[in-house]
Design an enzyme around this catalytic site. Structure first.
Site, PDB file in Angstrom:
ATOM      1  N   GLU A 180      -9.211 -10.530  -7.676  1.00  0.00           N
ATOM      2  CA  GLU A 180      -8.246  -9.438  -7.543  1.00  0.00           C
ATOM      3  C   GLU A 180      -7.159  -9.518  -8.621  1.00  0.00           C
ATOM      4  OE1 GLU A 180      -9.041  -9.091  -2.743  1.00  0.00           O
ATOM      5  OE2 GLU A 180      -7.113  -9.882  -3.429  1.00  0.00           O
ATOM      6  N   LYS A 213       0.844  -1.204   0.000  1.00  0.00           N
ATOM      7  CA  LYS A 213       0.000   0.000   0.000  1.00  0.00           C
ATOM      8  C   LYS A 213       0.881   1.258   0.000  1.00  0.00           C
ATOM      9  CE  LYS A 213      -3.732  -2.476   2.405  1.00  0.00           C
ATOM     10  NZ  LYS A 213      -4.566  -2.557   3.645  1.00  0.00           N
ATOM     11  N   ASN A 232      -1.769   0.121   7.224  1.00  0.00           N
ATOM     12  CA  ASN A 232      -1.207  -1.175   7.616  1.00  0.00           C
ATOM     13  C   ASN A 232      -0.378  -1.847   6.522  1.00  0.00           C
ATOM     14  OD1 ASN A 232      -3.334  -1.952   6.024  1.00  0.00           O
ATOM     15  ND2 ASN A 232      -4.350  -3.208   7.579  1.00  0.00           N
ATOM     16  N   HIS A 285      -1.615  -5.505   1.556  1.00  0.00           N
ATOM     17  CA  HIS A 285      -2.849  -6.275   1.342  1.00  0.00           C
ATOM     18  C   HIS A 285      -2.500  -7.671   0.861  1.00  0.00           C
ATOM     19  CE1 HIS A 285      -6.624  -7.681  -0.424  1.00  0.00           C
ATOM     20  NE2 HIS A 285      -5.899  -8.021  -1.474  1.00  0.00           N
ATOM     21  N   TYR A 310     -12.035  -2.872  -3.049  1.00  0.00           N
ATOM     22  CA  TYR A 310     -12.609  -3.004  -1.703  1.00  0.00           C
ATOM     23  C   TYR A 310     -14.140  -2.960  -1.720  1.00  0.00           C
ATOM     24  CZ  TYR A 310      -8.066  -2.795   0.677  1.00  0.00           C
ATOM     25  OH  TYR A 310      -6.794  -3.072   1.154  1.00  0.00           O
TER      26      TYR A 310
HETATM   27  P1  ATP Z   1      -6.542  -6.172   3.303  1.00  0.00           P
HETATM   28  O1  ATP Z   1      -7.816  -6.565   2.587  1.00  0.00           O
HETATM   29  O2  ATP Z   1      -6.112  -4.766   3.016  1.00  0.00           O
HETATM   30  O3  ATP Z   1      -5.470  -7.199   3.099  1.00  0.00           O
HETATM   31  P2  ATP Z   1      -7.540  -7.327   5.714  1.00  0.00           P
HETATM   32  O4  ATP Z   1      -8.042  -8.407   4.818  1.00  0.00           O
HETATM   33  O5  ATP Z   1      -6.622  -7.703   6.821  1.00  0.00           O
HETATM   34  O6  ATP Z   1      -6.809  -6.201   4.871  1.00  0.00           O
HETATM   35  P3  ATP Z   1     -10.155  -6.139   5.653  1.00  0.00           P
HETATM   36  O7  ATP Z   1     -11.223  -6.456   6.628  1.00  0.00           O
HETATM   37  O8  ATP Z   1     -10.259  -6.708   4.288  1.00  0.00           O
HETATM   38  O9  ATP Z   1      -8.757  -6.511   6.342  1.00  0.00           O
HETATM   39  O10 ATP Z   1     -10.051  -4.562   5.593  1.00  0.00           O
HETATM   40  C1  ATP Z   1      -9.408  -3.947   4.480  1.00  0.00           C
HETATM   41  C2  ATP Z   1      -8.602  -2.767   4.945  1.00  0.00           C
HETATM   42  O11 ATP Z   1      -9.480  -1.784   5.476  1.00  0.00           O
HETATM   43  C3  ATP Z   1      -7.637  -3.050   6.103  1.00  0.00           C
HETATM   44  O12 ATP Z   1      -6.420  -3.573   5.674  1.00  0.00           O
HETATM   45  C4  ATP Z   1      -7.458  -1.672   6.690  1.00  0.00           C
HETATM   46  O13 ATP Z   1      -6.521  -0.900   5.917  1.00  0.00           O
HETATM   47  C5  ATP Z   1      -8.836  -1.074   6.518  1.00  0.00           C
HETATM   48  N1  ATP Z   1      -9.617  -1.244   7.734  1.00  0.00           N
HETATM   49  C6  ATP Z   1     -10.166  -2.381   8.209  1.00  0.00           C
HETATM   50  N2  ATP Z   1     -10.821  -2.179   9.361  1.00  0.00           N
HETATM   51  C7  ATP Z   1     -10.665  -0.853   9.637  1.00  0.00           C
HETATM   52  C8  ATP Z   1     -11.087   0.012  10.680  1.00  0.00           C
HETATM   53  N3  ATP Z   1     -11.803  -0.458  11.712  1.00  0.00           N
HETATM   54  N4  ATP Z   1     -10.733   1.302  10.601  1.00  0.00           N
HETATM   55  C9  ATP Z   1     -10.011   1.795   9.582  1.00  0.00           C
HETATM   56  N5  ATP Z   1      -9.571   1.033   8.556  1.00  0.00           N
HETATM   57  C10 ATP Z   1      -9.892  -0.258   8.581  1.00  0.00           C
HETATM   58 MG    MG Z   2      -9.180  -8.022   3.092  1.00  0.00          MG
END
Ligand code: ATP
Ligand code: MG
Length: 137
Positions: free
Chosen positions: A126, A9, A112, A115, A49
């Site tokens: 994806e 990211k 974070n 992804h 997303y």
């Molecule tokens: P990613 O899909 O990015 O790999 P993930 O699968 O661990 O992450 P998801 O639930 O898919 O988590 O959420 C996608 C992204 O949305 C997270 O990586 C984070 O950047 C953001 N995100 C998730 N939860 C929160 C939250 N409570 N507040 C802010 N941002 C969030």
């Molecule tokens: Mg995810």
């Protein structure tokens, strides 16, 4: 063999973690089959997303992904989807174990670093979204 979509990211790129992250996946034994740097537009971030569109953080998540270039990758190998998620660590860096990418390099859920696809279905979706012309064999 199994493939996963892995994306560094904007904060990961800005913090010069591209080499570190690629190195971890290489050393684990996975094979890099797709790689490009992309400046993401809003439409692409929204589609990536789409499953989270009802979440309160969706708008800021899309804005974050568009805030600078990302490194889009496809990695291949046995178990790469689940193992890649383990290497990445929990979504919220507050809960990510040390030794994982988020556990070692991040402190905020909204920044974070990386992804990784969460299932074979999302990996397929994806990879075709980010690499519509396909990847290497
Ligand atoms: P990613 O899909 O990015 O790999 P993930 O699968 O661990 O992450 P998801 O639930 O898919 O988590 O959420 C996608 C992204 O949305 C997270 O990586 C984070 O950047 C953001 N995100 C998730 N939860 C929160 C939250 N409570 N507040 C802010 N941002 C969030
Ligand atoms: Mg995810």
């Amino acid at each position: 063999s199994e493939r996963s979509y892995i994306m560094i990211k904007p904060d990961g790129v800005q913090r010069n973690l591209v080499g570190e992250i690629i190195s971890r996946f290489e050393r684990k034994g996975f094979k890099l089959v797709g790689l490009k740097m992309v400046t993401v537009d809003k439409g692409l971030a929204e589609r990536h997303y789409a499953d989270l569109s009802s979440k309160p953080f969706y708008g800021s998540l899309v804005e974050y992904i568009c805030s600078g270039p990302v490194v889009a990758m496809v990695w291949e190998g046995k178990g790469v989807i689940a193992t890649g998620r383990k290497m990445i660590g929990a979504t919220n860096p507050a809960n990510s174990e040390p030794g994982t990418i988020r556990g070692d390099f991040a402190i905020e859920v909204g920044r974070n670093i990386i992804h990784g696809s969460d299932s074979p279905e999302s990996a397929t979706k994806e990879i075709s979204l980010w690499f519509p012309d396909g990847v290497n064999e």
